[in-house]
Write a protein that holds these residues in place. Structure first.
Motif, PDB file in Angstrom:
ATOM      1  N   LYS A   1       0.833  -1.204   0.000  1.00 54.52           N
ATOM      2  CA  LYS A   1       0.000   0.000   0.000  1.00 54.52           C
ATOM      3  C   LYS A   1       0.869   1.257   0.000  1.00 54.52           C
ATOM      4  N   ALA A   2       1.968   1.238   0.747  1.00 54.12           N
ATOM      5  CA  ALA A   2       2.873   2.390   0.754  1.00 54.12           C
ATOM      6  C   ALA A   2       3.485   2.600  -0.624  1.00 54.12           C
ATOM      7  N   ALA A   3       3.859   1.501  -1.287  1.00 49.48           N
ATOM      8  CA  ALA A   3       4.415   1.618  -2.635  1.00 49.48           C
ATOM      9  C   ALA A   3       3.384   2.194  -3.599  1.00 49.48           C
ATOM     10  N   GLY A   4       2.130   1.766  -3.453  1.00 54.16           N
ATOM     11  CA  GLY A   4       1.078   2.321  -4.294  1.00 54.16           C
ATOM     12  C   GLY A   4       0.884   3.805  -4.061  1.00 54.16           C
ATOM     13  N   ASP A   5       0.931   4.219  -2.798  1.00 55.01           N
ATOM     14  CA  ASP A   5       0.798   5.642  -2.484  1.00 55.01           C
ATOM     15  C   ASP A   5       1.902   6.459  -3.141  1.00 55.01           C
ATOM     16  N   ILE A   6       3.122   5.962  -3.037  1.00 53.74           N
ATOM     17  CA  ILE A   6       4.256   6.688  -3.612  1.00 53.74           C
ATOM     18  C   ILE A   6       4.094   6.831  -5.114  1.00 53.74           C
ATOM     19  N   ALA A   7       3.631   5.769  -5.763  1.00 49.78           N
ATOM     20  CA  ALA A   7       3.430   5.815  -7.216  1.00 49.78           C
ATOM     21  C   ALA A   7       2.331   6.806  -7.589  1.00 49.78           C
ATOM     22  N   VAL A   8       1.212   6.750  -6.881  1.00 50.84           N
ATOM     23  CA  VAL A   8       0.087   7.636  -7.184  1.00 50.84           C
ATOM     24  C   VAL A   8       0.480   9.097  -6.985  1.00 50.84           C
ATOM     25  N   ALA A   9       1.315   9.363  -5.980  1.00 55.58           N
ATOM     26  CA  ALA A   9       1.715  10.744  -5.684  1.00 55.58           C
ATOM     27  C   ALA A   9       2.573  11.357  -6.789  1.00 55.58           C
ATOM     28  N   THR A  10       3.052  10.550  -7.736  1.00 61.43           N
ATOM     29  CA  THR A  10       3.862  11.110  -8.823  1.00 61.43           C
ATOM     30  C   THR A  10       3.019  11.761  -9.903  1.00 61.43           C
ATOM     31  N   THR A  11       1.726  11.449  -9.956  1.00 63.32           N
ATOM     32  CA  THR A  11       0.890  12.051 -10.994  1.00 63.32           C
ATOM     33  C   THR A  11       0.381  13.404 -10.506  1.00 63.32           C
ATOM     34  N   PRO A  12       0.366  14.420 -11.365  1.00 63.59           N
ATOM     35  CA  PRO A  12       0.036  15.772 -10.887  1.00 63.59           C
ATOM     36  C   PRO A  12      -1.338  15.894 -10.247  1.00 63.59           C
ATOM     37  N   ARG A  13      -2.351  15.215 -10.804  1.00 64.37           N
ATOM     38  CA  ARG A  13      -3.716  15.348 -10.293  1.00 64.37           C
ATOM     39  C   ARG A  13      -4.079  14.080  -9.520  1.00 64.37           C
ATOM     40  N   HIS A  14      -3.818  14.096  -8.220  1.00 63.33           N
ATOM     41  CA  HIS A  14      -4.102  12.895  -7.430  1.00 63.33           C
ATOM     42  C   HIS A  14      -4.702  13.264  -6.082  1.00 63.33           C
ATOM     43  N   TYR A  15      -5.576  12.391  -5.621  1.00 60.83           N
ATOM     44  CA  TYR A  15      -6.099  12.448  -4.258  1.00 60.83           C
ATOM     45  C   TYR A  15      -5.908  11.066  -3.642  1.00 60.83           C
ATOM     46  N   ILE A  16      -5.220  11.013  -2.529  1.00 65.58           N
ATOM     47  CA  ILE A  16      -5.046   9.768  -1.783  1.00 65.58           C
ATOM     48  C   ILE A  16      -5.839   9.898  -0.494  1.00 65.58           C
ATOM     49  N   LEU A  17      -6.841   9.044  -0.331  1.00 68.18           N
ATOM     50  CA  LEU A  17      -7.634   9.017   0.896  1.00 68.18           C
ATOM     51  C   LEU A  17      -7.089   7.901   1.780  1.00 68.18           C
ATOM     52  N   ARG A  18      -6.481   8.289   2.896  1.00 67.43           N
ATOM     53  CA  ARG A  18      -5.896   7.291   3.801  1.00 67.43           C
ATOM     54  C   ARG A  18      -6.913   6.961   4.893  1.00 67.43           C
ATOM     55  N   THR A  19      -7.266   5.693   5.013  1.00 64.91           N
ATOM     56  CA  THR A  19      -8.345   5.269   5.890  1.00 64.91           C
ATOM     57  C   THR A  19      -7.864   4.188   6.862  1.00 64.91           C
ATOM     58  N   SER A  20      -8.753   3.783   7.755  1.00 59.55           N
ATOM     59  CA  SER A  20      -8.455   2.678   8.676  1.00 59.55           C
ATOM     60  C   SER A  20      -9.734   1.915   8.974  1.00 59.55           C
ATOM     61  N   TRP A  21      -9.593   0.620   9.241  1.00 57.26           N
ATOM     62  CA  TRP A  21     -10.677  -0.208   9.755  1.00 57.26           C
ATOM     63  C   TRP A  21     -11.957  -0.029   8.924  1.00 57.26           C
ATOM     64  N   VAL A  22     -11.885  -0.319   7.631  1.00 61.53           N
ATOM     65  CA  VAL A  22     -12.988  -0.037   6.702  1.00 61.53           C
ATOM     66  C   VAL A  22     -14.127  -1.047   6.888  1.00 61.53           C
ATOM     67  N   ILE A  23     -15.341  -0.520   6.955  1.00 65.30           N
ATOM     68  CA  ILE A  23     -16.559  -1.326   7.091  1.00 65.30           C
ATOM     69  C   ILE A  23     -17.505  -0.970   5.948  1.00 65.30           C
ATOM     70  N   GLY A  24     -17.921  -1.984   5.214  1.00 66.34           N
ATOM     71  CA  GLY A  24     -18.851  -1.748   4.113  1.00 66.34           C
ATOM     72  C   GLY A  24     -19.793  -2.914   3.943  1.00 66.34           C
TER      73      GLY A  24
END
Length: 485
Positions: free
Chosen positions: A331-354
Motif C-alpha cells: 500500500k505504501a508503494a502504491g501511495d508513492i506511485a500515485v503521488a507522482t501524478t500531478p492530479r491525485h487524491y489519496i484518501l488514507r483510511t483505517s478499519w474499513v466497514i462496508g
C-alpha cells in the motif's frame, strides 16, 4: 514602454496594430473553461517575437496543464476565409502566427451552458484556450493569415465530434463579413442548427474495483450519473500488464481506484505477496502513468497499514510511511506511485466497514448466537465506513481542493477493537461484558498460518479533510445506522 507595431495587410489599404510589451494576462468568458490570453510580443524594426506557448508561465497564470501532443497550422490566403463550427473531444490552444481573425466559440458540451457563445478578434498578441467540446470557428480579417493550434490528442476515427451551422439563428454570431460573401466549404454550410446538434458528453469517470465493498458504496453515491463507468476486477484487473490499452483514456477525466488486495495475512504467503504487489503497487503505478499522460485525476484509497503504529499521537498526512507487513509495504508503494501524478487524491483510511462480511457483521452475529468472543484490546483506531469514503470522494471531485493525501475515518474518540465489539453488542441488545479483551500477541498465539503485524496505533488526524469542507460523521452514529434493521 509599450510600443505598437503597424503592419500593412496585403491586398488592403488598412493598417493593423500589434501591441508590444503587454504583460501575460488572462480574461475569462461566458463559456466555462474558455479563456483568452494576452501574450507579450517583443518587436523592433526587424519584426517581432513572442512565446506562443510557455508551459511554466501559462499554467502559473491559470491555464490547465493540458499536455499538447500536436501542433497544427492552417494557412488562409484570402480575407473572409471562414471555417467551423467544429467541436472535438480534445483541448486546443488557438493563436495566430501572422494576420488577424475573428474567432467564434459555441459551447456544445452537455450541461447548462450548452449553446453559450463568445466572440473576439485575435492577432499575434492573443491566444485562446478552447476546452474539449467547445465548438471552434474563425473568419480571416487579413490575407495570408496563419492560424495555429496545439491539441492534446491525436485524431481518431472513434472520437466523438459535433458540428454547428455557421449561420445558426440561435447562436446568432455577428460575422464581420457576411457569410454569403466569404470563402466557406460546402461541408461547413451543411452542419445542423443548434437544435439538431448532438452534445459532446462529459469526460467519463472510471471506477475500478466496482464489485468490492467500497465499489458498492461508490455505486450508491454516483450510480445515477451517466458519465460514471464501473469495472469489476474481472473486467479491469489492476494486475494486468496492458492497462494502458484497456481504454481510450482521453475520454476520461477521473479514475477512482477502489480496488485493492486486502487479505493482510494471506499477503504474507508466497502467492499472496505476488497478488498484493500486483494489485496494490504495480496496478496503481500503471494508473498513475496513465493519469499523468492523459491529464486524468486519480483518486486512490490508502490504509493505516502504511505506518508502524508506534507514534503516541494521531498520524498526519505528512508523516513518513513505515510499514511492518507485506500488505502495508504494497500500500505504501502504491501511495508513492500515485503521488507522482500531478492530479491525485489519496484518501488514507483505517478499519474499513462496508457491504458484505466484516468485523461489525461478525460481532453482531456472535452476539445474536450467544457466542462470547475474545477481541484484541491493544490496537487503537476509528472505524471508516465505506459510505463515508464514497461521500468524501464525491466531495473531493466536486470541490477540487489541493491535490495530495487526506486522512479519513469516522469522527469521535479512538477505540480498541474490543471497545468496538462491546459497542456492537450493546447496540444489538446484548451484554457488552460478554466480550473479553486480549492482546494482539495472545489473539494470534495459536495461529498456524502466517500472520501480518498490525499497527497498534491506527488513529489518523482529520484536520486537513475538515479544512476543505468535509466533516466526518461520528463513528457511533454511523455504527448505529449500519446495524439498524
Amino acid at each position: 514602454m509599450r510600443q505598437r507595431r503597424s503592419t500593412r495587410r496585403r491586398g488592403s489599404d488598412s493598417v493593423g496594430d500589434i501591441e508590444f510589451g503587454k504583460p501575460l494576462a488572462v480574461t475569462t468568458t461566458p463559456i466555462p473553461g474558455l479563456v483568452v490570453f494576452d501574450l507579450p510580443v517583443h518587436g523592433d524594426s526587424r519584426g517581432w517575437f513572442k512565446e506562443n506557448w510557455q508551459r511554466e508561465k501559462m499554467t502559473a497564470a491559470g491555464l490547465p496543464d493540458f499536455g499538447p501532443v500536436q501542433n497544427n497550422v492552417s494557412f488562409n490566403d484570402a480575407v473572409g476565409t471562414t471555417r467551423g463550427i467544429h467541436a472535438e473531444p480534445w483541448d486546443k490552444w488557438v493563436s495566430v502566427a501572422t494576420g488577424r481573425i475573428f474567432g467564434a466559440w459555441v459551447d456544445l458540451r452537455e450541461g447548462p451552458t450548452f449553446g453559450a457563445v463568445f466572440t473576439t478578434e485575435i492577432d499575434p498578441s492573443k491566444a485562446v484556450f478552447v476546452p474539449r467540446g467547445v465548438g471552434n470557428s474563425y473568419q480571416t480579417l487579413e490575407s495570408d493569415t496563419a492560424y495555429t493550434y496545439l491539441v492534446n490528442d491525436h485524431w481518431s476515427p472513434d472520437a466523438s465530434y459535433s458540428f454547428l451551422n455557421l449561420a445558426d439563428e440561435t447562436a446568432a454570431i455577428d460575422w464581420p463579413i457576411p457569410l454569403d460573401k466569404v470563402e466557406v466549404s460546402a461541408k461547413d454550410l451543411l452542419h445542423p442548427s443548434l437544435a439538431g446538434v448532438t452534445p459532446i458528453p462529459a469526460r467519463r469517470t472510471l471506477v475500478v474495483g466496482a464489485g468490492g465493498q467500497l465499489g458498492k458504496a461508490l455505486q450508491e453515491e454516483f450510480g445515477n450519473l451517466a458519465h460514471v463507468e464501473w469495472a469489476t476486477r474481472a473486467e479491469f484487473d489492476l494486475g494486468s500488464p496492458d492497462l494502458r490499452a484497456a481504454r481510450r483514456w482521453r475520454d476520461y477525466d477521473t479514475i477512482i481506484n477502489a480496488g485493492a488486495y486486502t487479505a493482510v495475512d494471506r499477503a504474507e504467503t508466497q502467492d499472496g505477496r505476488v497478488g498484493a504487489w500486483a494489485a496494490n503497487a504495480s496496478g496503481p503505478a500503471e494508473l498513475a502513468r496513465i493519469a499523468s499522460e492523459f491529464g486524468i485525476t486519480l483518486v486512490h484509497v490508502s490504509s493505516d497499514y502504511v505506518f508502524d503504529g508506534s507514534k503516541d499521537r494521531p498520524y498526519r498526512e505528512d508523516d513518513a510511511v513505515s510499514p511492518v507487513s507485506v500488505y502495508g509495504q504494497t500500500k505504501a508503494a502504491g501511495d508513492i506511485a500515485v503521488a507522482t501524478t500531478p492530479r491525485h487524491y489519496i484518501l488514507r483510511t483505517s478499519w474499513v466497514i462496508g457491504d458484505g462480511n466484516n468485523f461489525v457483521r461478525t460481532m453482531a452475529s456472535l452476539a445474536q448466537r450467544g457466542i462470547d468472543p475474545r477481541v484484541v484490546d491493544d490496537q487503537y483506531g476509528r472505524l471508516t465506513f465505506a459510505s463515508q469514503i464514497a461521500a468524501a470522494v464525491r466531495h473531493l471531485l466536486d470541490t477540487r481542493p489541493a491535490h495530495g493525501v487526506y486522512n479519513l475515518t469516522s469522527a469521535g474518540d479512538a477505540m480498541t477493537w474490543a471497545d468496538v465489539a462491546r459497542l456492537i453488542f450493546e447496540l444489538t441488545g446484548s451484554d457488552p461484558a460478554r466480550v473479553t479483551g486480549v492482546s494482539t500477541e495472545e489473539y494470534f498465539a495459536s495461529a498456524s498460518a502466517p500472520v501480518a503485524r498490525r499497527p497498534l496505533n491506527s488513529v489518523l488526524e482529520l484536520t486537513r479533510i475538515q479544512e476543505i469542507g468535509f466533516t466526518p460523521r461520528r463513528g457511533i452514529d454511523l455504527l448505529r445506522e449500519y446495524l439498524a434493521p
